[in-house]
Write a protein that holds these residues in place. Structure first.
Motif, PDB file in Angstrom:
ATOM      1  N   ALA A 150      -1.280   2.201 -57.500  1.00  0.00           N
ATOM      2  CA  ALA A 150       0.102   1.791 -57.252  1.00  0.00           C
ATOM      3  C   ALA A 150       0.727   1.290 -58.559  1.00  0.00           C
ATOM      4  CB  ALA A 150       0.146   0.698 -56.200  1.00  0.00           C
ATOM      5  N   GLU A 151       2.060   1.386 -58.643  1.00  0.00           N
ATOM      6  CA  GLU A 151       2.731   1.010 -59.892  1.00  0.00           C
ATOM      7  C   GLU A 151       2.907  -0.491 -60.058  1.00  0.00           C
ATOM      8  OE1 GLU A 151       6.453   3.073 -59.828  1.00  0.00           O
ATOM      9  OE2 GLU A 151       5.515   5.057 -59.943  1.00  0.00           O
ATOM     10  N   ASP A 152       3.099  -1.175 -58.935  1.00  0.00           N
ATOM     11  CA  ASP A 152       3.412  -2.598 -59.057  1.00  0.00           C
ATOM     12  C   ASP A 152       2.943  -3.355 -57.809  1.00  0.00           C
ATOM     13  OD1 ASP A 152       4.323  -4.866 -60.291  1.00  0.00           O
ATOM     14  OD2 ASP A 152       6.442  -4.315 -60.278  1.00  0.00           O
ATOM     15  N   VAL A 153       2.979  -4.659 -57.893  1.00  0.00           N
ATOM     16  CA  VAL A 153       2.511  -5.492 -56.783  1.00  0.00           C
ATOM     17  C   VAL A 153       3.345  -6.768 -56.686  1.00  0.00           C
ATOM     18  CG1 VAL A 153       0.756  -6.507 -58.303  1.00  0.00           C
ATOM     19  CG2 VAL A 153       0.469  -6.706 -55.836  1.00  0.00           C
ATOM     20  N   LEU A 154       3.500  -7.244 -55.476  1.00  0.00           N
ATOM     21  CA  LEU A 154       4.180  -8.511 -55.224  1.00  0.00           C
ATOM     22  C   LEU A 154       3.407  -9.201 -54.095  1.00  0.00           C
ATOM     23  CD1 LEU A 154       6.648 -10.357 -55.685  1.00  0.00           C
ATOM     24  CD2 LEU A 154       7.935  -8.931 -54.104  1.00  0.00           C
ATOM     25  N   ILE A 294       5.491   2.268 -50.291  1.00  0.00           N
ATOM     26  CA  ILE A 294       5.237   0.835 -50.207  1.00  0.00           C
ATOM     27  C   ILE A 294       4.138   0.606 -49.165  1.00  0.00           C
ATOM     28  CG2 ILE A 294       6.207  -1.349 -49.338  1.00  0.00           C
ATOM     29  CD1 ILE A 294       7.214  -0.700 -52.121  1.00  0.00           C
ATOM     30  N   VAL A 295       3.131  -0.154 -49.529  1.00  0.00           N
ATOM     31  CA  VAL A 295       2.066  -0.501 -48.578  1.00  0.00           C
ATOM     32  C   VAL A 295       1.996  -2.024 -48.483  1.00  0.00           C
ATOM     33  CG1 VAL A 295      -0.386  -0.270 -48.024  1.00  0.00           C
ATOM     34  CG2 VAL A 295       0.771   1.555 -49.283  1.00  0.00           C
ATOM     35  N   THR A 296       1.900  -2.536 -47.257  1.00  0.00           N
ATOM     36  CA  THR A 296       1.750  -3.991 -47.092  1.00  0.00           C
ATOM     37  C   THR A 296       0.453  -4.286 -46.348  1.00  0.00           C
ATOM     38  OG1 THR A 296       2.869  -4.098 -44.957  1.00  0.00           O
ATOM     39  CG2 THR A 296       4.259  -4.298 -46.891  1.00  0.00           C
ATOM     40  N   PHE A 297      -0.192  -5.394 -46.692  1.00  0.00           N
ATOM     41  CA  PHE A 297      -1.425  -5.792 -45.986  1.00  0.00           C
ATOM     42  C   PHE A 297      -1.694  -7.287 -46.165  1.00  0.00           C
ATOM     43  CE2 PHE A 297      -3.958  -5.850 -49.897  1.00  0.00           C
ATOM     44  CZ  PHE A 297      -3.288  -4.932 -50.701  1.00  0.00           C
ATOM     45  N   SER A 298      -2.569  -7.792 -45.301  1.00  0.00           N
ATOM     46  CA  SER A 298      -2.930  -9.217 -45.326  1.00  0.00           C
ATOM     47  C   SER A 298      -3.979  -9.490 -46.386  1.00  0.00           C
ATOM     48  CB  SER A 298      -3.541  -9.642 -43.989  1.00  0.00           C
ATOM     49  OG  SER A 298      -2.571  -9.751 -43.012  1.00  0.00           O
ATOM     50  N   GLY A 299      -3.974 -10.714 -46.911  1.00  0.00           N
ATOM     51  CA  GLY A 299      -5.010 -11.101 -47.862  1.00  0.00           C
ATOM     52  C   GLY A 299      -6.286 -11.565 -47.189  1.00  0.00           C
ATOM     53  N   ASP A 300      -6.155 -12.108 -45.959  1.00  0.00           N
ATOM     54  CA  ASP A 300      -7.323 -12.763 -45.363  1.00  0.00           C
ATOM     55  C   ASP A 300      -7.918 -12.033 -44.166  1.00  0.00           C
ATOM     56  OD1 ASP A 300      -5.125 -13.322 -43.802  1.00  0.00           O
ATOM     57  OD2 ASP A 300      -5.463 -15.477 -43.692  1.00  0.00           O
ATOM     58  N   LYS A 301      -7.603 -10.743 -44.055  1.00  0.00           N
ATOM     59  CA  LYS A 301      -8.312  -9.958 -43.036  1.00  0.00           C
ATOM     60  C   LYS A 301      -9.480  -9.257 -43.733  1.00  0.00           C
ATOM     61  CE  LYS A 301      -4.455  -9.398 -39.819  1.00  0.00           C
ATOM     62  NZ  LYS A 301      -3.471  -8.420 -39.307  1.00  0.00           N
ATOM     63  N   LEU A 302      -9.571  -7.939 -43.616  1.00  0.00           N
ATOM     64  CA  LEU A 302     -10.761  -7.277 -44.191  1.00  0.00           C
ATOM     65  C   LEU A 302     -10.835  -7.340 -45.717  1.00  0.00           C
ATOM     66  CD1 LEU A 302     -11.118  -4.228 -41.784  1.00  0.00           C
ATOM     67  CD2 LEU A 302     -12.880  -5.937 -42.259  1.00  0.00           C
ATOM     68  N   LEU A 303      -9.721  -7.641 -46.364  1.00  0.00           N
ATOM     69  CA  LEU A 303      -9.770  -7.802 -47.818  1.00  0.00           C
ATOM     70  C   LEU A 303     -10.731  -8.936 -48.196  1.00  0.00           C
ATOM     71  CD1 LEU A 303      -8.447  -6.942 -50.599  1.00  0.00           C
ATOM     72  CD2 LEU A 303      -6.963  -8.918 -50.301  1.00  0.00           C
ATOM     73  N   PRO A 306      -7.640 -14.923 -49.753  1.00  0.00           N
ATOM     74  CA  PRO A 306      -6.869 -16.028 -49.167  1.00  0.00           C
ATOM     75  C   PRO A 306      -5.739 -15.493 -48.286  1.00  0.00           C
ATOM     76  CG  PRO A 306      -6.072 -15.567 -51.358  1.00  0.00           C
ATOM     77  CD  PRO A 306      -7.231 -14.625 -51.128  1.00  0.00           C
ATOM     78  N   GLN A 307      -5.126 -16.368 -47.507  1.00  0.00           N
ATOM     79  CA  GLN A 307      -3.953 -15.940 -46.742  1.00  0.00           C
ATOM     80  C   GLN A 307      -2.872 -15.499 -47.706  1.00  0.00           C
ATOM     81  OE1 GLN A 307      -2.049 -18.484 -43.639  1.00  0.00           O
ATOM     82  NE2 GLN A 307      -0.179 -17.987 -44.769  1.00  0.00           N
ATOM     83  N   ALA A 308      -2.379 -14.279 -47.509  1.00  0.00           N
ATOM     84  CA  ALA A 308      -1.313 -13.763 -48.361  1.00  0.00           C
ATOM     85  C   ALA A 308      -0.817 -12.467 -47.750  1.00  0.00           C
ATOM     86  CB  ALA A 308      -1.830 -13.486 -49.775  1.00  0.00           C
ATOM     87  N   GLY A 309       0.380 -12.074 -48.163  1.00  0.00           N
ATOM     88  CA  GLY A 309       0.884 -10.757 -47.798  1.00  0.00           C
ATOM     89  C   GLY A 309       1.062  -9.989 -49.086  1.00  0.00           C
ATOM     90  N   ILE A 310       0.397  -8.871 -49.213  1.00  0.00           N
ATOM     91  CA  ILE A 310       0.415  -8.148 -50.472  1.00  0.00           C
ATOM     92  C   ILE A 310       1.241  -6.876 -50.314  1.00  0.00           C
ATOM     93  CG2 ILE A 310      -1.036  -7.052 -52.233  1.00  0.00           C
ATOM     94  CD1 ILE A 310      -3.101  -9.210 -50.507  1.00  0.00           C
ATOM     95  N   ILE A 311       2.145  -6.691 -51.255  1.00  0.00           N
ATOM     96  CA  ILE A 311       3.008  -5.512 -51.231  1.00  0.00           C
ATOM     97  C   ILE A 311       2.687  -4.698 -52.475  1.00  0.00           C
ATOM     98  CG2 ILE A 311       5.410  -4.699 -51.189  1.00  0.00           C
ATOM     99  CD1 ILE A 311       6.164  -7.624 -50.272  1.00  0.00           C
ATOM    100  N   VAL A 312       2.257  -3.460 -52.312  1.00  0.00           N
ATOM    101  CA  VAL A 312       2.005  -2.622 -53.484  1.00  0.00           C
ATOM    102  C   VAL A 312       2.810  -1.333 -53.351  1.00  0.00           C
ATOM    103  CG1 VAL A 312      -0.327  -3.538 -53.797  1.00  0.00           C
ATOM    104  CG2 VAL A 312      -0.031  -1.417 -52.539  1.00  0.00           C
ATOM    105  N   GLY A 313       3.099  -0.700 -54.490  1.00  0.00           N
ATOM    106  CA  GLY A 313       3.814   0.576 -54.419  1.00  0.00           C
ATOM    107  C   GLY A 313       4.701   0.819 -55.616  1.00  0.00           C
ATOM    108  N   LYS A 314       5.772   1.590 -55.357  1.00  0.00           N
ATOM    109  CA  LYS A 314       6.671   2.029 -56.425  1.00  0.00           C
ATOM    110  C   LYS A 314       7.382   0.856 -57.095  1.00  0.00           C
ATOM    111  CE  LYS A 314       6.574   6.609 -56.178  1.00  0.00           C
ATOM    112  NZ  LYS A 314       7.034   7.282 -54.938  1.00  0.00           N
ATOM    113  N   LYS A 315       7.410   0.918 -58.402  1.00  0.00           N
ATOM    114  CA  LYS A 315       8.008  -0.150 -59.191  1.00  0.00           C
ATOM    115  C   LYS A 315       9.482  -0.366 -58.853  1.00  0.00           C
ATOM    116  CE  LYS A 315       7.800  -1.849 -63.934  1.00  0.00           C
ATOM    117  NZ  LYS A 315       6.799  -2.882 -63.694  1.00  0.00           N
TER     118      LYS A 315
END
Ligand SMILES: *Cc1c(COP(=O)(O)O)cnc(C)c1O
Length: 470
Positions: A150-154, A294-303, A306-315
């Motif tokens: 992925a190009e970027d993350v938030l 754009i892909v979104t996923f939780s930080g504290d499930k199978l990853l 910590p608890q977080a929402g991770i957004i990865v994808g196009k810059k």
């Protein structure tokens, strides 16, 4: 001769107890106010105990040690009052990502980093190379790029927040198309449709609960459509006569209309779990490869972070999100960034990730490892056979956290049948003990699944069981 009046008169006063050496020591460590409060309560409990005595009990009542007894109970009460509300428990449920017990556990390696970053200053928003202001999100970019392409993350507070931010940024006042088979309620009454409404996006539902076709999407798409969104049905499965449209197919449509394709994956898997005998869960890498913008996923499930929402994808999309005022409201703390970076790092070596990230480790134990864990705990607890019948029995663990709903993993459980007390009393005693052991009752047996219990907790379990009869 003891009579009640006599006993009452011998109850110590608060001032007397405050003079006790033990209490003086206590006041050095605990707030004085809590100590005094505990002393008052202890005296008052003794007073009602005396008031409730029958005549023959009154005669036998041990008043000699009354000062020591009330002092001890005051100390105990103070410690209990001062203990934190959020505390460690022992998870004997076998549910690995247990939402009520804190979801995923961080690796010990992550723990060291957290202590380092949280107790000292850091370059959280400071660019060391230029000496100028930096961004807290850049710490994750390189690793994410490497892992997913992925190009970027938030990163935001959790995945619900991630979905909110994505839709608010990319689809506000426009339509977003979602299949009826994917209108997920995640638990804690978080529903995809409600989040969409909050975001300002207009939800356009297509298809039916069990079947959605490519043409269903195609038919409703128009100049008002701002995105197509896939939601991974991570906590339920529609079985039987079903059809859904893959990311790679939908890509043809979003490309033609030049709109983003959003994939809410839920769980954030970075390794192909089918290699470890579990069912395949779509990975973040696959989602990006197949064309999600754009892909979104939780930080504290199978990853397993910590608890977080991770957004990865196009810059271009993520840049827009970074400028959205909502991002500030959903901003994560440095501890989250630190734990996430350290967790992501471990994925650069899959073998190490499986070994060191507790969530992955626990769901991938081999049968042999589970048997060995069970045997070790069993052997320890056998020493308590005067009061308990202990057995190893077959059972099933769950991944939990709304992940892999159909997946049960074969496990070994320690079955405990108390000889002289009820099973529900045993359950309560262990739960309320200082170690807070959480197990379950089935068919009048107390069960502990060894999958989610650490080996250094075996002695604690042994001691708490022993303490019940002390
Ligand atoms: C769990 C889940 C969410 C919510 O994630 P949180 O991190 O708990 O906010 C959103 N979407 C899907 C598909 C999920 O499985």
């Amino acid at each position: 001769m003891n009579n009640k009046k006599n006993l009452f008169s011998k109850l110590p006063s608060v001032d007397e107890i405050l003079l006790a050496e033990k209490i003086k020591e206590l006041i050095k460590q605990y707030p004085r106010e809590l100590v005094v409060e505990s002393i008052r309560e202890s005296i008052s409990e003794k007073r009602s105990e005396i008031a409730n005595l029958k005549e023959d009990e009154t005669l036998k009542f041990n008043i000699e040690n009354i000062l020591d007894i009330v002092t001890d109970s005051s100390a105990k009460k103070t410690k209990l009052k001062y203990s934190l509300s959020l505390k460690k428990v022992i998870n004997g449920t076998g549910i690995v990502i247990h939402t009520n017990l804190g979801r995923s556990l961080l690796s010990n390696k992550v723990k060291d980093e957290i202590i380092n970053i949280s107790t000292r200053y850091s370059n959280l928003e400071y660019d060391i190379d230029t000496g100028k202001r930096g961004s807290r999100y850049t710490h994750l970019t390189e690793t994410i790029k490497r892992l997913t392409g992925a190009e970027d993350v938030l990163v935001v507070n959790n995945n619900a927040a991630a979905v909110l931010l994505v839709l608010n940024t990319l689809c506000d006042n426009g339509d977003v198309i979602v299949s009826r088979g994917e209108l997920v309620e995640v638990g804690g009454s978080f529903r995809i449709p409600s989040i969409m409404k909050l975001s300002g996006a207009n939800l356009v539902e297509v298809g039916s609960t069990n079947k959605t076709h490519f043409k269903d999407y195609e038919e409703v798409i128009n100049e008002n459509t701002k995105a197509i969104m896939k939601v991974h049905t991570s906590n339920y499965k529609i079985m039987g006569f079903t059809e859904s449209v893959d990311i790679s197919e939908l890509k043809n449509l979003t490309k033609k209309y030049n709109i983003p394709l959003i994939d809410d994956l839920g769980s954030g898997v970075f390794v192909d779990l089918s290699k470890y005998g579990l069912s395949y869960e779509p990975t973040v890498l696959d989602s990006i490869k197949n064309g999600a913008d754009i892909v979104t996923f939780s930080g504290d499930k199978l990853l397993g972070g910590p608890q977080a929402g991770i957004i990865v994808g196009k810059k271009e999309h993520i840049e827009k999100m970074k400028k959205n005022q909502l991002t500030r409201a959903l901003r994560v703390d440095k501890l989250t960034i630190c734990a996430l970076e350290a967790t992501f790092r471990m994925y650069l070596d899959e073998k190490k990730a499986i070994k060191n990230i507790p969530t992955l480790r626990m769901i991938t134990y081999t049968e042999e490892e589970i048997n060995k864990k069970a045997k070790t705990l069993y052997n320890k607890l056998m020493a308590l056979d005067e009061n308990f019948i202990i057995n190893i029995v077959d059972g099933e663990s769950q991944v939990g956290g709304g992940s892999m709903p159909l997946e049960t993993i074969k496990s070994k459980l320690i079955e405990i049948s108390p000889k002289n007390i009820s099973v529900s009393y045993l359950e309560k005693k262990l739960r309320l003990s200082p170690s807070h052991i959480i197990g379950r009752i089935k068919d009048d047996k107390y069960l502990l699944d060894v999958r989610t219990i650490f080996e250094d907790e075996y002695d604690i379990i042994y001691n708490e069981l022993k303490n019940i009869f002390m």
